[in-house]
Design an enzyme around this catalytic site. Structure first.
Site, PDB file in Angstrom:
ATOM      1  N   ASP A 155      45.990  61.736  30.852  1.00  0.00           N
ATOM      2  CA  ASP A 155      46.597  63.044  29.925  1.00  0.00           C
ATOM      3  C   ASP A 155      47.339  62.446  28.935  1.00  0.00           C
ATOM      4  O   ASP A 155      47.824  61.297  28.950  1.00  0.00           O
ATOM      5  CB  ASP A 155      47.259  63.888  30.972  1.00  0.00           C
ATOM      6  CG  ASP A 155      47.757  65.283  30.298  1.00  0.00           C
ATOM      7  OD1 ASP A 155      47.267  65.515  29.255  1.00  0.00           O
ATOM      8  OD2 ASP A 155      48.512  65.933  30.865  1.00  0.00           O
TER       9      ASP A 155
ATOM     10  N   ASP B  13      50.367  64.065  35.696  1.00  0.00           N
ATOM     11  CA  ASP B  13      51.692  64.367  36.252  1.00  0.00           C
ATOM     12  C   ASP B  13      51.950  65.849  36.688  1.00  0.00           C
ATOM     13  O   ASP B  13      53.111  66.317  36.928  1.00  0.00           O
ATOM     14  CB  ASP B  13      52.852  63.654  35.348  1.00  0.00           C
ATOM     15  CG  ASP B  13      52.639  64.411  33.782  1.00  0.00           C
ATOM     16  OD1 ASP B  13      51.755  65.236  33.763  1.00  0.00           O
ATOM     17  OD2 ASP B  13      53.558  64.119  33.314  1.00  0.00           O
TER      18      ASP B  13
ATOM     19  N   ASP C 176      46.578  68.942  36.480  1.00  0.00           N
ATOM     20  CA  ASP C 176      45.928  67.697  36.749  1.00  0.00           C
ATOM     21  C   ASP C 176      45.322  67.507  38.278  1.00  0.00           C
ATOM     22  O   ASP C 176      44.627  66.713  38.708  1.00  0.00           O
ATOM     23  CB  ASP C 176      46.615  66.313  36.745  1.00  0.00           C
ATOM     24  CG  ASP C 176      47.168  66.231  34.941  1.00  0.00           C
ATOM     25  OD1 ASP C 176      46.288  66.479  34.230  1.00  0.00           O
ATOM     26  OD2 ASP C 176      48.459  65.946  34.960  1.00  0.00           O
TER      27      ASP C 176
END
Length: 806
Positions: free
Chosen positions: A317, A553, A557
């Protein structure tokens, strides 16, 4: 009456259920009563085994049982105690294995405690943070976006959007209002609420699912462990009938003594059992977990160590991985003639006094924390699906804040140039709009008036460029999957040094499975990706035969991390992400990733290297045993000789080689690759030992002398295989090989009488010299034959694929 697989609970004192006050929670006395009464949540189900389970599983094994039976058999036959030295090796292996695994378990458990989920709990009107295992039934707990629900409960105040896909498979966010039930194991997508825990510990929904999963014998194992299980199962099935047949043939058919028959049978079976291979694998995995633990990496699933070694695609990400997690508001760009003070008043009214829902909300709350007299009558929280939030005020109307293209929809072209010009400079861009209707999950774009763009930024992590450079050198492809604008993400990825970062796509354009399969081959950066599309991208990569790791995180996700071959969470992020990940970076330091991947590669490469040494002996013993049954020739090896040769050519060198640095990416099928490397050595042993047996039959040489010749052959072949395994040589590997060669020479010369290695007659010495001289030639000829076979298989495969395409 308990049903099968239903978790048993301790006897409990009945305590009446009541509706707790969400503002006050339980008193200390009430919490203590429930804890004493057996209504505590308890520690979550651990993925690791207990110390008792480790001891039992390393001690009470099928092969250990077989070894004890063989030792008893030798005792009854009156054989020399030296022939039972294999028991010493078994005991040492078992003790070392138990010690290493327990040591690793304790370290992981300590780290697990450090990383334990902290829950905001209301006790006597105060908000305190408590570990989830310390909660009791009827506790009032506070859940916000990113939290994983730790026990079943009922919402007492507030409103949540909850994703239950981890426990029910249903991926749509579900709104939970006062009185609605919460399932443990689900996670909060948006909103905040206080809930009363109603079912804790083993009674909770997640605990009951975990009990069923634990009872399932088909729990997921890595490719290597599955291969070893199959190998051991095949050997275990073949072991008993072959042993009985060998003893019967020697004792009843050839008329050998009970002692000679027993020694021949045990010698064959000791060689067939890969007693150290499975244990070496377990020790190496445990030692690796221990090493990672010391580097503040929590290993929640031991199988992920092998997966890391095979990773060829790493999905990351933007926020928290490429950039620092903390966001900052850089500027507000007006789109109308409104005064800046009015825009600031709007933002302050929206964000002041609110619990931030995500990192963007935290940045906005910090910047616009001024008080306001605007009265808010309704709020719609941000979700990963809508990508906007809303607030409705009594006199001032409704305002929307979110991603410009999602808020404006078909009218996005009106502000596209302004939004994308800032996005191309690496900013995250939010749009503030006034809404002249009543906000709902679906907006009427004709009711919108764009007011301003808010520019937010994350600093690129200083270590990110070096980390991505390492992965590029190692052949690991980076894919950036983000919910932000693809232009913005592409710019940030370029600055971080990610290869092909200019190749980006908006995930809104991806709908069909074919679109995702095409995109993963042609793009590096994926923007505006919803949680469901993140999961589909991971699935598409796996369909393309990639081994995929996913770092994350946030709550958005979670689904992708669960779909990936290996999920890696930052501990500073959402608790739900840490709960589903196989690895948790407790320092939230992405620069630790090269070391983690390198550790996985080192362990698996070295296990594969050591496995070759073990399987040479197993192939030889199994093959020669079958030939002995067919030819009625005596099995020439005695247990003592086989134990000595195995220790010097397999056990000792494999122990040291398993700790060597080796960072090449692991590929291919584990057992197929290992057998390919082991077969030339195993077949060389069989071929040359059969030659020794032919000499024995032709010239009537004594069996004990031929046993010495065969031991020497095995020793030389073992050194040849070790020579190939040690390539490319360095000083340490040269030292290992030379030390084993010297040790073998010493065993056959100065210590020959102790090890009962006798070649006293001239004829036996000539036979030994002849066979040992030809052994390297046979070994390298076998290597050449297998190389030719590999080329033939590759040629046939290419021809087949060519025909298939045409």
């Amino acid at each position: 009456m308990l049903k099968k697989n239903e978790p048993q609970q301790p006897l409990r004192e009945e305590i009446p259920v009541f509706e707790a006050d969400p503002q006050q929670g339980l008193t200390a006395v009430q919490a203590s009563e429930r804890k004493k009464g057996g209504w505590a949540n308890g520690a979550p189900e651990s993925a690791s085994r207990t110390e008792k389970e480790i001891l039992l599983q390393n001690t009470l094994t099928f092969f250990n049982f077989v070894f004890i039976i063989m030792a008893v058999f030798l005792l009854i036959a009156g054989s020399s105690v030296k022939n039972m030295t294999f028991l010493v090796i078994v005991v040492c292996n078992t003790v070392i294995g138990c010690y290493q695994e327990i040591r690793a378990k304790r370290a992981v458990d300590r780290l697990t405690l450090v990383a334990a989920q902290q829950i905001r709990t209301i006790r006597e009107g105060q908000v305190v943070k408590m570990r989830s295992d310390l909660l009791v039934r009827d506790d009032i707990v506070e859940f916000v976006a990113g939290d994983q629900i730790c026990a079943d409960g009922i919402v007492r105040s507030g409103e949540l959007q909850v994703n239950e896909s981890l426990v029910t498979g249903e991926e749509d966010a579900i709104i939970k209002r006062v009185g609605d039930e919460l399932k443990s194991g689900s996670f909060v997508v948006a909103g905040s609420a206080r809930a009363q825990l109603t079912r804790v510990g083993g009674d909770s929904f997640a605990a009951r699912l975990a009990a069923e999963a634990k009872a399932d014998p088909h729990a997921a194992k890595s490719e290597m462990m599955r291969s070893l299980d199959r190998l051991i199962r095949v050997v275990g099935i073949a072991l008993i009938p072959i042993g009985i047949a060998l003893f019967s043939q020697a004792f009843w058919v050839r008329g050998q003594s009970f002692r000679e028959s027993a020694e021949g049978m045990v010698g064959a079976l000791v060689g067939m059992i890969p007693e150290g291979l499975y244990l070496l694998t377990s020790i190496a995995m445990a030692a690796s977990a221990l090493k990672l633990t010391k580097n503040k990496v929590l290993v929640q699933d031991m199988n992920c160590i092998e997966t890391l070694a095979r990773v060829d695609v790493l999905c990351v990400d933007k926020t928290g991985t490429i950039t620092e997690a903390k966001m900052e508001v850089d500027n507000v760009i007006p789109l109308t003639d409104d005064e800046p003070e009015y825009l600031e008043q709007i933002l302050s009214a929206i964000y002041s006094g609110q619990e931030p829902e995500n990192d963007t909300g935290k940045a906005m709350t910090e910047m616009f924390a001024n008080g306001t007299d605007w009265v808010c009558t309704k709020r719609i929280p941000f979700t990963s699906q809508t990508k906007w939030s809303a607030a409705v005020f009594r006199d001032e109307g409704a305002f929307i804040v979110g991603a410009p293209e999602f808020v404006m929809g078909s009218r996005y072209s009106e502000i596209r140039e302004a939004a994308e010009s800032w996005g191309s400079k690496g900013y995250r861009v939010l749009l503030i709009s006034q809404y002249y209707g009543k906000p709902a999950q679906r907006l009427d774009v004709d009711q919108l008036e764009p007011l301003a763009l808010v520019l937010l930024t994350n600093r690129i992590r200083p270590e990110a460029p070096e980390t991505f450079s390492y992965f590029a050198q190692q052949g690991v492809t980076i894919k950036v999957i983000s919910g932000d604008n693809p232009v913005t993400v592409s710019e940030v990825a370029k600055r971080a040094g990610i290869a092909n970062a200019e190749d980006y796509v908006d995930a809104n354009t991806l709908d069909r499975d074919e679109d995702f399969l095409y995109a993963v081959d042609h793009y590096t950066v994926f923007g505006r990706v919803t949680p469901d599309k993140k999961k589909k991208l991971i699935r598409a990569l796996k369909k393309k035969k990639h081994t995929v790791a996913m770092t994350g995180d946030g709550v958005n996700d979670v689904l992708a991390m669960k779909e990936a071959d290996c999920g890696i969470a930052m501990a500073s992020g959402a608790q739900a992400a840490s709960q589903v990940a196989q690895l948790v970076l407790l320092n939230s330091d992405f620069s630790a990733m090269p070391g983690i991947v390198g550790e996985g590669r080192r362990v698996i490469n070295n296990i594969q290297r050591a496995a070759t040494l073990f399987l040479v002996k197993n192939i030889f013993s199994l093959g020669l045993s079958l030939i002995s049954l067919l030819t009625n020739w005596t099995y020439p090896m005695v247990p003592f000789h086989l134990s000595v040769i195995s220790a010097l050519t397999i056990g000792v060198p494999s122990f040291f080689l398993a700790m060597e640095p080796n960072y090449e990416r692991v590929g291919g099928h584990f057992i197929r690759g290992v057998l390919r490397k082991a077969f030339p050595g195993g077949l060389t042993n069989i071929f040359v030992v059969l030659g020794a047996q032919a000499y024995m039959v032709a010239f009537g040489l004594p069996l004990d002398q031929i046993s010495t010749v065969c031991a020497a052959i095995l020793g030389v072949v073992g050194l040849l295989v070790l020579f190939q395994t040690c390539k490319p040589f360095d000083k340490f590997r040269k030292l290992i090989w030379a030390a084993m060669a010297v040790a073998l020479v010493v065993c056959f010369t100065w210590l020959g009488s102790f090890f009962e290695l006798r070649a006293s007659s001239m004829s036996v010495q000539l036979v030994m010299a002849t066979l040992l001289i030809m052994t390297p030639t046979v070994f390298f000829a076998m290597q050449r034959v297998f190389d030719w076979f590999d080329k033939l298989v590759l040629w046939i495969r290419k021809r087949f694929l060519r025909r298939k395409k045409t």
